[in-house]
Enzyme design. Sequence first.
Site, mmCIF file in Angstrom:
data_model
loop_
_atom_site.group_PDB
_atom_site.id
_atom_site.type_symbol
_atom_site.label_atom_id
_atom_site.label_comp_id
_atom_site.label_asym_id
_atom_site.label_seq_id
_atom_site.Cartn_x
_atom_site.Cartn_y
_atom_site.Cartn_z
ATOM 1 N N THR A 1 0.861 -1.185 0.000
ATOM 2 C CA THR A 1 0.000 0.000 0.000
ATOM 3 C C THR A 1 0.896 1.233 0.000
ATOM 4 O O THR A 1 1.844 1.325 0.773
ATOM 5 C CB THR A 1 -0.960 0.021 1.217
ATOM 6 O OG1 THR A 1 -0.231 -0.195 2.429
ATOM 7 C CG2 THR A 1 -2.020 -1.059 1.099
ATOM 8 N N HIS B 1 -7.274 -4.236 -6.916
ATOM 9 C CA HIS B 1 -6.626 -3.108 -6.237
ATOM 10 C C HIS B 1 -7.524 -2.570 -5.116
ATOM 11 O O HIS B 1 -7.625 -1.362 -4.882
ATOM 12 C CB HIS B 1 -6.323 -1.996 -7.249
ATOM 13 C CG HIS B 1 -5.073 -1.219 -6.934
ATOM 14 N ND1 HIS B 1 -3.829 -1.636 -7.321
ATOM 15 C CD2 HIS B 1 -4.871 -0.047 -6.280
ATOM 16 C CE1 HIS B 1 -2.925 -0.749 -6.923
ATOM 17 N NE2 HIS B 1 -3.534 0.218 -6.275
HETATM 18 C C1 LIG Z 1 -4.650 2.685 0.881
HETATM 19 C C2 LIG Z 1 -4.296 1.683 -0.178
HETATM 20 C C3 LIG Z 1 -3.154 1.875 -0.945
HETATM 21 C C4 LIG Z 1 -2.787 0.929 -1.917
HETATM 22 N N1 LIG Z 1 -1.610 1.092 -2.611
HETATM 23 C C5 LIG Z 1 -1.181 0.097 -3.441
HETATM 24 C C6 LIG Z 1 0.106 0.160 -4.025
HETATM 25 O O1 LIG Z 1 0.873 1.094 -3.804
HETATM 26 N N2 LIG Z 1 0.470 -0.849 -4.838
HETATM 27 C C7 LIG Z 1 -0.344 -1.927 -5.109
HETATM 28 O O2 LIG Z 1 0.035 -2.827 -5.863
HETATM 29 N N3 LIG Z 1 -1.556 -2.012 -4.529
HETATM 30 C C8 LIG Z 1 -1.980 -1.041 -3.711
HETATM 31 N N4 LIG Z 1 -3.205 -1.161 -3.091
HETATM 32 C C9 LIG Z 1 -4.015 -2.395 -3.277
HETATM 33 C C10 LIG Z 1 -3.609 -3.445 -2.236
HETATM 34 O O3 LIG Z 1 -2.333 -3.971 -2.532
HETATM 35 C C11 LIG Z 1 -4.585 -4.637 -2.183
HETATM 36 O O4 LIG Z 1 -4.693 -5.214 -3.443
HETATM 37 C C12 LIG Z 1 -5.965 -4.252 -1.658
HETATM 38 O O5 LIG Z 1 -5.862 -3.328 -0.604
HETATM 39 C C13 LIG Z 1 -6.706 -5.488 -1.193
HETATM 40 O O6 LIG Z 1 -7.963 -5.178 -0.707
HETATM 41 P P1 LIG Z 1 -8.296 -5.009 0.869
HETATM 42 O O7 LIG Z 1 -7.840 -3.641 1.237
HETATM 43 O O8 LIG Z 1 -9.777 -5.172 0.919
HETATM 44 O O9 LIG Z 1 -7.542 -6.093 1.597
HETATM 45 C C14 LIG Z 1 -3.611 -0.201 -2.143
HETATM 46 C C15 LIG Z 1 -4.779 -0.377 -1.374
HETATM 47 C C16 LIG Z 1 -5.108 0.543 -0.390
HETATM 48 C C17 LIG Z 1 -6.343 0.303 0.437
#
Ligand SMILES: Cc1cc2nc3c(=O)[nH]c(=O)nc-3n(C[C@H](O)[C@H](O)[C@H](O)COP(=O)(O)O)c2cc1C
Length: 411
Positions: free
Chosen positions: A104, A301
């Site tokens: 994240t 994502h």
């Molecule tokens: C605040 C936030 C920032 C995120 N930033 C990234 C990131 O920098 N790179 C990435 O591959 N996924 C990013 N994601 C997606 C997460 O890796 C992940 O796939 C997703 O949060 C999964 O869902 P969940 O929050 O319901 O567990 C982000 C998600 C959130 C909530």
Amino acid sequence: MAFVETGSVAQMNRSPKRRYYTGRRLSRVESIDDLRARTHRLMPRFVLEYLEGGSGEEATLQRERTAFSEWRFVPRTLIDVSDRHTRRALLGRDAQLPLAIAPTGLNGLFMRHADTAIARGAARFGVPFIQSTMSNDAMERVAEVPDLRHWWQLYVFGGDEIWQELLRRADACGCEALVLTTNTQVFGDREWDNRTRTAGSRPTLATTLDAARYPRWFATTLNHGMPDFPNVIDFIPKDKRGFFDASFWIREQMPKSLSWDNVAKIRDRWKKPFFLKGLMNPEDIRKARDSGVDGVILGTHGGRQMDWSASALDVLPQAREIVGDDFPLYMSGGIRHGTDIMKALALGADAVLTGRATLYGLCANGSGGVHKALTILQNEMMNEMAQAGVPSLDALSPDILIRRDAMPEAP
Ligand SMILES: Cc1cc2nc3c(=O)[nH]c(=O)nc-3n(C[C@H](O)[C@H](O)[C@H](O)COP(=O)(O)O)c2cc1C
């Protein structure tokens, strides 16, 4: 701020009154919902919009949770469950849960040195942490956390020399695996997040006034200035290195032409395990299996990119069929309970990623909160595996589940 659960079948006209625990004592925290409730108590509105929000109508975000509710267990009994555990080998090494903490970006909005805090929680518990290209701690600093299983998530932006340099550093500081995010070359349209900023991408007056009501958040987060992006700062033009400018600049530099050619080039250079993240379509999953990568992470994502997308859980059984039994297949999106992990594994995942669940832990109690979130998920799994008559993770199969639409009609 009180959090009253409404609409539970156990309540009559909101009686008995129910509140999540929002205090600081981890021993009193029961579930991820408590950590989430405390997060909402402690964080300003714009931080919560960034953390919680999805794209567009948030239909994908919603689907991430409802997809889980469509599956029910059909528990077995009279099975010896006295010797059960939640461990699983990930990339050939034992992990305490079939789980890695998702990458994240912008974690520095939640607290100072948040990436290092997450890494500490992950290392102490015994699961990998995937650090984002958009993280706010240098990867070399995070790599110093004892016993950390450190994976690096790559966003491709700008010229080839940037990802090549990031891979060189990730390898040099001991990252065990690489995760290429494939579904963000055009940034999702996160309306609610956008509403906290002006057209010029600055916080609105209302956002600033709201943030001023959270002095404790300010003290632990912005007291030393806005977070920066130490892993990529050298690639950002000098006049774009401020927090908001830098994040928008990087988004704009992501090539819209990212393709399987890029995957091949990265595969060529990175010799350790290499995952593709953000795949959903069967055709792409088939291509991934044949492309020479070591695994696929299904996901949307966290509902932040394409709106009205299916969720990873929806496509999981078909994805498993496509890649076969031995190809590492992970999923991300919507994991909040031990039963969610059990359902994902039963439907074909080798492991899951948690984004928000562990971030709620971080926001609520720092690295101890991350550890607590993982402990909650593990404890819930240990209990529910016993309830389901499942002595080991390998015993989780579709036979233990029934889909809502396959249930007998009510009379
Ligand atoms: C605040 C936030 C920032 C995120 N930033 C990234 C990131 O920098 N790179 C990435 O591959 N996924 C990013 N994601 C997606 C997460 O890796 C992940 O796939 C997703 O949060 C999964 O869902 P969940 O929050 O319901 O567990 C982000 C998600 C959130 C909530």
